[in-house]
Design an enzyme around this catalytic site. Structure first.
Site, PDB file in Angstrom:
ATOM      1  N   ARG A  49      38.519  49.093  10.563  1.00 45.84           N
ATOM      2  CA  ARG A  49      39.288  48.602   9.404  1.00 45.84           C
ATOM      3  C   ARG A  49      40.784  48.672   9.725  1.00 45.84           C
ATOM      4  NH1 ARG A  49      35.305  51.652   6.554  1.00 45.84           N
ATOM      5  NH2 ARG A  49      36.753  53.365   6.213  1.00 45.84           N
ATOM      6  N   LYS A 139      48.264  46.073  -8.100  1.00 45.02           N
ATOM      7  CA  LYS A 139      47.262  45.117  -8.586  1.00 45.02           C
ATOM      8  C   LYS A 139      46.137  45.838  -9.311  1.00 45.02           C
ATOM      9  CE  LYS A 139      43.333  43.145  -6.669  1.00 45.02           C
ATOM     10  NZ  LYS A 139      42.557  42.389  -5.682  1.00 45.02           N
ATOM     11  N   GLU A 180      45.503  40.852 -13.178  1.00 47.42           N
ATOM     12  CA  GLU A 180      44.475  39.948 -12.655  1.00 47.42           C
ATOM     13  C   GLU A 180      43.215  39.930 -13.510  1.00 47.42           C
ATOM     14  OE1 GLU A 180      43.252  40.749  -8.597  1.00 47.42           O
ATOM     15  OE2 GLU A 180      41.792  39.135  -8.614  1.00 47.42           O
ATOM     16  N   LYS A 222      47.804  36.972 -12.097  1.00 48.94           N
ATOM     17  CA  LYS A 222      46.910  36.486 -11.033  1.00 48.94           C
ATOM     18  C   LYS A 222      45.609  36.025 -11.665  1.00 48.94           C
ATOM     19  CE  LYS A 222      44.655  37.923  -6.741  1.00 48.94           C
ATOM     20  NZ  LYS A 222      44.852  38.647  -5.481  1.00 48.94           N
TER      21      LYS A 222
HETATM   22  P1  13P Z   1      39.898  36.167  -3.261  1.00 48.87           P
HETATM   23  O1  13P Z   1      41.060  35.241  -3.006  1.00 48.87           O
HETATM   24  O2  13P Z   1      39.010  36.348  -2.067  1.00 48.87           O
HETATM   25  O3  13P Z   1      39.177  35.844  -4.519  1.00 48.87           O
HETATM   26  O4  13P Z   1      40.515  37.594  -3.485  1.00 48.87           O
HETATM   27  C1  13P Z   1      41.631  37.730  -4.282  1.00 48.87           C
HETATM   28  C2  13P Z   1      41.634  39.070  -4.871  1.00 48.87           C
HETATM   29  O5  13P Z   1      42.581  39.809  -4.697  1.00 48.87           O
HETATM   30  C3  13P Z   1      40.490  39.486  -5.687  1.00 48.87           C
HETATM   31  O6  13P Z   1      40.818  40.647  -6.372  1.00 48.87           O
END
Ligand code: 13P
Length: 347
Positions: A49, A139, A180, A222
């Site tokens: 990772r 986030k 998000e 987001k």
């Molecule tokens: P994806 O663009 O693969 O959907 O991932 C964005 C993301 O941060 C999901 O939490």
């Protein structure tokens, strides 16, 4: 009361969505990262990772197209093989370090197949630690599932409340919150149903943000795009997805929000670019905000597929990564075209 970091937060938020740039999501939890590795026969180890994240963060020119990258807790504490911390690598290449702070979507009890995101306990202390480490944004991902009789009001409200509590703590502690709310693409629902659910969710998210005194000019949204369910027999085209997504956002997102950075959510890499491009090419004059990307899979997948854990593949994998960042940068300015997909990244 306003945050003592207000001015810094405003400047960071603007920088995150600067013209020509987007945000790279590379905050997959160990579990998610391991699953993606296992599919390609890459051993699920800490060192793999770390190596993969080093490949991403040291990719030449990535900072031309990427304003900041969202890291996972394990990653923000790691360094390159030469001992340079990832935070320093990012700062030196002009990318702002960000951090995922939620602890995952768990089953919402007394409901059918709905989720609620956890992570508020101890969050203020974790934010203080991440700020000291150099993170400047965070986030939190909430998940809304469309299905028979769902989402329920209870699910939307619980998730919006969590996002608002998180966003307030972030602004208090000096991190720009990426808010998000992801309406999942999974299912056979129509684009019309997706519109309805996304609009309702965003209304509730901004209501809860207001209730918690979150400053709209110091955050980034987001969202997912308004799109047909992955298993829907009728798939909306690029124009419809772009048009419905922008209609929904204009109806729900306050103009003070500096930027909207989409997730890719399981769309193909080409569709992710084409949808974003259509929005910017056709509706830009109506936007009060910048409209860009914060993709994970739609940027990383070609690089991961090519790398497969093999040191000899690193340089080429980095080119594939930067190529997708570049195409999405073009899409964020409305200048992407399908032709560009044919340009070889491997030179
Ligand atoms: P994806 O663009 O693969 O959907 O991932 C964005 C993301 O941060 C999901 O939490």
């Amino acid at each position: 009361m306003i945050s003592k970091y207000s001015e810094e937060l405003r400047n960071t938020a603007k920088a995150m969505v600067a013209e020509g740039k987007g945000i790279l999501a590379m905050d997959e939890s160990n579990g998610t990262c391991n699953k993606r590795f296992e599919k390609l026969g890459i051993a699920a180890t800490v060192e793999n990772r770390r190596t993969y994240r080093e490949l991403i963060l040291t990719a030449p020119d990535l900072g031309k197209y990427i304003s900041g990258a969202i890291l996972y807790d394990e990653t923000i504490r790691q360094s390159t093989a030469n001992g340079v911390s990832f935070v320093k690598v990012m700062q030196d290449s002009g990318m702002i370090p960000g951090i995922k702070v939620d602890t995952g979507a768990k089953d919402l009890v007394l409901r059918n197949n709905e989720k609620v995101t956890e992570g508020l306990d101890g969050l203020r202390d974790r934010i203080a630690e991440y700020y000291k480490m150099g993170a400047r944004f965070a986030k939190w991902r909430a998940v809304i599932t469309i299905g028979e009789g769902i989402p329920s009001d209870g699910c939307i409200e619980a998730n919006a409340h969590g996002l608002a509590r998180y966003a307030a703590l972030c602004q208090h502690g000096g991190l720009v919150p990426i808010v998000e709310p992801e309406v999942l693409i999974d299912g056979n629902h129509t684009i019309e149903r997706c519109y309805e659910v996304t609009e309702k969710t965003l209304h509730e998210v901004f209501r809860q943000l207001a209730v918690q005194n979150v400053a709209y000019d110091q955050m980034i949204l987001k969202p997912s795009m308004v799109i047909s369910g992955a298993d829907c027999a009728v798939q909306a085209n690029v124009e419809q997805v772009a048009t419905e997504t922008i209609r929904c956002l204009l109806n729900t997102v306050p103009p003070a929000v500096p930027g909207i950075a989409f997730l890719s959510g399981g769309q193909t890499k080409e569709k992710s670019s084409a949808h974003l491009n259509y929005m910017n090419a056709n509706f830009r004059s109506q936007f009060p905000w910048r409209v860009t990307f914060s993709y994970a899979r739609a940027i990383q997948q070609p690089a991961l597929d090519y790398w497969r854990g093999n040191t000899a593949n690193v340089a080429e994998a980095q080119k594939l990564l930067v190529q997708r960042a570049k195409l999405n940068s073009a899409a964020s300015g409305g200048t992407y075209s399908e032709e560009m997909e044919k340009q070889p990244a491997l030179v």
